[in-house]
Design an enzyme around this catalytic site. Structure first.
Site, PDB file in Angstrom:
ATOM      1  N   HIS A 215      -1.714  -3.074   2.144  1.00 21.68           N
ATOM      2  CA  HIS A 215      -1.403  -1.643   1.993  1.00 21.68           C
ATOM      3  C   HIS A 215      -1.810  -0.882   3.252  1.00 21.68           C
ATOM      4  O   HIS A 215      -2.349   0.231   3.179  1.00 21.68           O
ATOM      5  CB  HIS A 215      -2.110  -1.064   0.763  1.00 21.68           C
TER       6      HIS A 215
ATOM      7  N   ASP B   3      -6.059  -5.083  -3.234  1.00 26.37           N
ATOM      8  CA  ASP B   3      -4.958  -5.476  -4.120  1.00 26.37           C
ATOM      9  C   ASP B   3      -3.708  -5.857  -3.332  1.00 26.37           C
ATOM     10  O   ASP B   3      -3.479  -5.384  -2.224  1.00 26.37           O
ATOM     11  CB  ASP B   3      -4.636  -4.352  -5.107  1.00 26.37           C
ATOM     12  N   GLU B   4      -2.917  -6.713  -3.917  1.00 25.95           N
ATOM     13  CA  GLU B   4      -1.544  -6.994  -3.497  1.00 25.95           C
ATOM     14  C   GLU B   4      -1.414  -7.363  -2.017  1.00 25.95           C
ATOM     15  O   GLU B   4      -0.493  -6.926  -1.334  1.00 25.95           O
ATOM     16  CB  GLU B   4      -0.642  -5.799  -3.831  1.00 25.95           C
ATOM     17  N   ALA B   5      -2.308  -8.213  -1.546  1.00 27.09           N
ATOM     18  CA  ALA B   5      -2.218  -8.706  -0.163  1.00 27.09           C
ATOM     19  C   ALA B   5      -1.363  -9.976  -0.169  1.00 27.09           C
ATOM     20  O   ALA B   5      -1.837 -11.088   0.076  1.00 27.09           O
ATOM     21  CB  ALA B   5      -3.609  -8.971   0.395  1.00 27.09           C
ATOM     22  N   HIS B   6      -0.068  -9.806  -0.411  1.00 28.35           N
ATOM     23  CA  HIS B   6       0.797 -10.941  -0.719  1.00 28.35           C
ATOM     24  C   HIS B   6       1.126 -11.809   0.497  1.00 28.35           C
ATOM     25  O   HIS B   6       1.627 -12.926   0.334  1.00 28.35           O
ATOM     26  CB  HIS B   6       2.099 -10.448  -1.347  1.00 28.35           C
TER      27      HIS B   6
END
Length: 516
Positions: free
Chosen positions: A265, A328-331
């Protein structure tokens, strides 16, 4: 933002608080009728729980209404002043809305040995008596008293005994996707503390925008802040504004927790400082709402120096004892890469002297003992999280998206909001249990509840309050641990809608569709 919404958010702090108290008193005539009716109906319990939000643990009323003029509430303020100055200020503001009636000036306020947020409020022919475990409990007691007084200056006689179920009762607002500034954030503090929330989580950074001044890294404010999802100019909080907001919140017994989302993000950060990216290439402002595509470089010295400057500055200017570093959401990262980096982030947070909060994704890292995981998604195993919580001695805050994310649509007809976690109507926001949602995690580790509002679809403050109200009261009821009574809550929510609309807020009512 409409002209009426703009006027609303420009009010000064003192005017806003006085208006809040006055509106509570102005609506209380209807509230008083509900109190008396319930007491005179032999089939109904003698309780005012349906008139107070969140509902107290115990409310025993006699059915009598007694005078409560300015002099009596002013005397209560005097009794509070030496040990609960914020409650005394609120009582002074309440007294300013009341007539100088024939009420007795008898009032007493004492600090007892209960929990710091517990209180007992007794109203009788011998006057007002307030006992609380600390200044915060006294403040909550005065907010309850304000809801029990009608415009004629009479108060329902009886006794309210109250205490919170959870010590962390938090509201998160995303100011990165759309920026909402100091006046709006003070409005949110007022709304939330009226409902006895005690923490404000500021989601300050994301792919679309950066919202806090970091003096040693000026391009974050000069470049990274100048964007939002709607293609607007964005904005940011100066450090002075950030500190002032914390002071405003503290005067209402609320702590501000800042979030800098790392390592993902981070597109806005990389627009300003592309040398911190994995490839070092320039980035463009992003106006979409997809997630998981960005990350800082995990190993370069330039990237880590930037992150260190940011985290140390945020910690230095944060009054509370905790900072949030996202996670979060460190894809784009492997599990091993992510865990190694977040472990390093945890050590950096500890070096600043602040406790750490991260989204639940960070459970795979070795976080410092006492860190807090924020549970948000049922993707994955709650039991695996529970095992790591025990192993690392962590705390957990419950924010299950399907129950507590108020950026979800009220219903399928809505224009505003998202629905990736479903729709959340008022009943859904009210009727849930943190322990049941987080099965597999020891209930003793669950220290609180946080309701979240991301702002991808919410460019105006009216849009924000439309998503919050009245569902914020439902989440407050879960966080406070109010006795479960849906019908009583819905009746209280109807009263609260009128109160909020009298103060100029845009409120959702069943059947409404904003933005169409």
């Amino acid at each position: 933002m409409t002209s009426s919404e703009s006027t609303q958010v420009r009010r000064g702090a003192k005017r806003r608080t006085v208006a809040l108290v006055a509106a509570i008193v102005a609506i209380a005539l209807a509230t008083g009728f509900l109190i008396v009716r319930s007491l005179r109906d032999d089939s109904a319990p003698a309780s005012v729980a349906h008139t107070l939000l969140p509902a107290p643990q115990t409310a025993e009323l006699t059915g009598e209404r007694l005078p409560a003029g300015a002099s009596q509430v002013g005397a209560l303020a005097d009794a509070l002043r030496s040990w609960a100055p914020n409650a005394a200020r609120l009582a002074d503001e309440l007294a300013a809305t009341l007539p100088d009636g024939p009420a007795s000036t008898a009032a007493a306020a004492t600090q007892d040995a209960t929990g710091p947020e517990d209180y007992t409020l007794t109203v009788g022919t011998d006057g007002l008596t307030l006992a609380a475990g600390g200044p915060a409990g006294a403040y909550w007691a005065v907010t309850a008293l304000a809801q029990m007084i009608d415009p004629a200056g009479t108060v329902a006689a009886g006794r309210v005994v109250d205490s919170p179920r959870y010590r962390v009762r938090s509201v998160m607002i995303d100011v990165a996707r759309h920026f909402h500034g100091p006046e709006q954030l003070r409005d949110l503090v007022d709304l939330a503390t009226e409902l006895r929330f005690n923490e404000l989580h500021l989601h300050l950074t994301d792919d679309q925008g950066w919202r806090l001044e970091i003096p040693d890294r000026p391009r974050l404010a000069e470049v990274a802040s100048r964007n939002d999802v709607s293609g607007g100019e964005g904005g940011y909080l100066t450090l002075a504004e950030y500190e002032d907001l914390q002071d405003y919140a503290a005067a209402r017994h609320m702590t501000v927790v800042p979030e800098i989302d790392l390592p993902g993000h981070t597109n806005a950060l990389l627009v300003a400082y592309p040398e911190a990216s994995p490839d070092g290439l320039p980035r463009e402002h992003y106006r979409g709402i997809d997630v998981g595509f960005s990350s800082v470089d995990l190993t370069s010295e330039a990237s880590w120096d930037l992150v260190t400057d940011i985290v140390e500055t945020v910690a230095e200017h944060t009054r509370g004892d905790r900072i949030h570093l996202g996670g979060d959401e460190a894809h784009t990262l492997s599990r091993e890469e992510y865990a190694t980096y977040v472990t390093r982030l945890g050590a950096l947070a500890a070096s600043t002297g602040k406790a750490l909060t991260m989204w639940q994704d960070a459970y795979v890292a070795d976080l410092p003992a006492g860190s807090r995981l924020q549970f948000w998604t049922h993707d994955g195993s709650t039991s695996a999280i529970g095992e790591r919580v025990e192993e690392l001695d962590l705390e957990v805050v419950a924010s299950p998206a399907r129950k507590a994310y108020l950026d979800m649509k009220h219903d399928d007809r809505q224009v505003l909001g998202l629905r990736w976690a479903g729709t959340i109507d008022l009943r859904t926001a009210y009727d849930w249990s943190p322990e049941k949602e987080l099965e597999g995690i020891d209930p003793a580790r669950i220290v609180g509840v946080e309701t979240c509002l991301f702002t991808e679809t919410l460019p105006t403050w009216g849009d924000v309050t439309y998503q919050l109200l009245p569902r914020l009261a439902a989440e407050a009821s879960v966080a406070w641990g109010s006795p479960r009574d849906l019908d009583a809550f819905l009746a209280a929510a109807d009263v609260a809608r009128d109160r909020w609309e009298a103060r100029g807020y845009v409120v959702h009512r069943e059947g409404d569709v904003r933005g169409r």
